[in-house]
Design a protein around this motif. Structure first.
Motif: not given
Ligand code: 13P
Length: 250
Positions: A151-164
Motif C-alpha cells: 500500500g505504501l510502495v513509492g511513498v517516501s514520507d508517511i507523515s500524512n498517513v494514518v494506518i487503520a
C-alpha cells in the motif's frame, strides 16, 4: 506522545438530510474547538458538501470514504482526490476491506489511490486487516505486512498517513478483537514501519483500530500503547455513542 484520532466511517448510510443532522448533532455535542483528539466524519460522497458546511470552521474534519487514482476522465462512478480536496475534505479512507471484498481493490490499486491522494494534499487513512480464514490459518502477520508494504510502495514520507487496522472478522459483527489481539498486530505494524521508514516516523505514525468499537470497549482498546484511536462504523451513526468513543480517546 501521539494525538489519538477517531473517525466515523458512515459507509453507505445517511442521505443528505440525515448527514446534515448527524453532523450538526456532533458539532453541538463536541463544540467547534474540540482538541482532545483528532475527530473526523466520513459521509458518502453525496453528503460531503452538506455535512462539510455544518462542520466548517470547527476542528471536526471532513473525510471521504475513497478516491480514484486518475485526475479526471471517463471513470463512471468515481471521484478524484482533487475533487475531494475542493469539496473541503482533509483526509480520505483508502483500501477499506469492503472496497477490497466487494469492489475488487487490490494492494496495487490501493497504492495508486494512496499516492494520488497524498499528491493532492489529502491525508490518508490506509486500511489493512485479515479475514477470519487468514487469522485461523496463522497468516495474519503476512497478510497485514503485505498490505502495509504494498500500500505504501513509492511513498517516501508517511507523515500524512494514518494506518487503520481493521480485522475483517470484527467489522460489523459485534466481535471486537480483544485489546491484546489488536495491540499485537498494531505493534507488528509499527515494527514493520520502523524497518521501512525509521524510528521517528514509526513512532509518530498513528495506527487506529476498527471493528465493532463501542463506548463499552473503547476505553480499554485506546489504552493500549500502540492503539492511537479508532475507525468507527456502526457506532458512529449514533451521535451519543460516537461522542462517547471520542471522549474515550481524549
Ligand atoms: P464497525 O464499527 O461497524 O464494525 O465497522 C468498522 C469499520 O469498518 C470502520 O471502517
Amino acid at each position: 506522545m501521539r494525538k489519538k484520532i477517531v473517525v466515523g466511517n458512515w459507509k453507505m448510510n445517511n442521505g443528505v438530510a440525515a448527514s446534515e443532522q448527524l453532523a450538526a448533532d456532533l458539532l453541538a455535542a463536541l463544540g467547534s474547538s474540540f482538541t482532545g483528539c483528532d475527530v473526523g466524519i466520513a459521509p458518502t460522497f453525496l453528503s460531503l458538501t452538506t455535512a462539510g458546511k455544518v462542520i466548517a470552521g470547527s476542528t471536526i474534519q471532513l473525510v471521504a470514504q475513497n478516491c480514484h487514482y486518475e485526475n479526471d476522465g471517463a471513470y463512471t462512478g468515481e471521484v478524484s482526490a482533487a475533487m475531494l480536496k475542493g469539496a473541503g475534505c482533509s483526509s480520505v479512507i483508502i483500501g477499506h476491506s469492503e472496497r477490497r471484498q466487494f469492489f475488487g481493490e487490490t494492494n496495487a490499486t490501493v497504492n495508486l489511490r494512496v499516492k494520488k491522494a497524498l499528491a493532492e494534499g489529502l491525508d490518508v487513512i490506509l486500511c489493512v486487516g485479515e479475514t477470519l480464514a487468514e487469522r485461523e490459518s496463522g497468516v495474519t502477520g503476512d497478510i497485514v505486512s503485505a498490505q502495509v508494504r504494498e500500500g505504501l510502495v513509492g511513498v517516501s514520507d508517511i507523515s500524512n498517513v494514518v494506518i487503520a487496522y481493521e480485522p475483517v472478522w470484527a467489522i460489523g459483527t459485534g466481535k471486537t478483537a480483544t485489546s491484546a489481539q489488536a495491540e499485537e498486530v498494531h505493534l507488528m505494524i509499527r515494527t514493520l514501519v520502523t524497518e521501512l521508514y525509521g524510528e521517528p516516523a514509526a513512532q509518530a505514525l498513528r495506527i487506529q483500530y476498527g471493528g465493532s468499537v463501542k463506548p463499552s470497549n473503547a476505553v480499554e482498546l485506546f489504552a493500549m500503547p500502540n492503539i492511537d484511536g479508532g475507525l468507527i462504523g456502526g457506532a458512529s451513526l449514533n451521535a451519543a455513542d460516537f461522542v462517547a468513543i471520542v471522549q474515550a480517546a481524549a
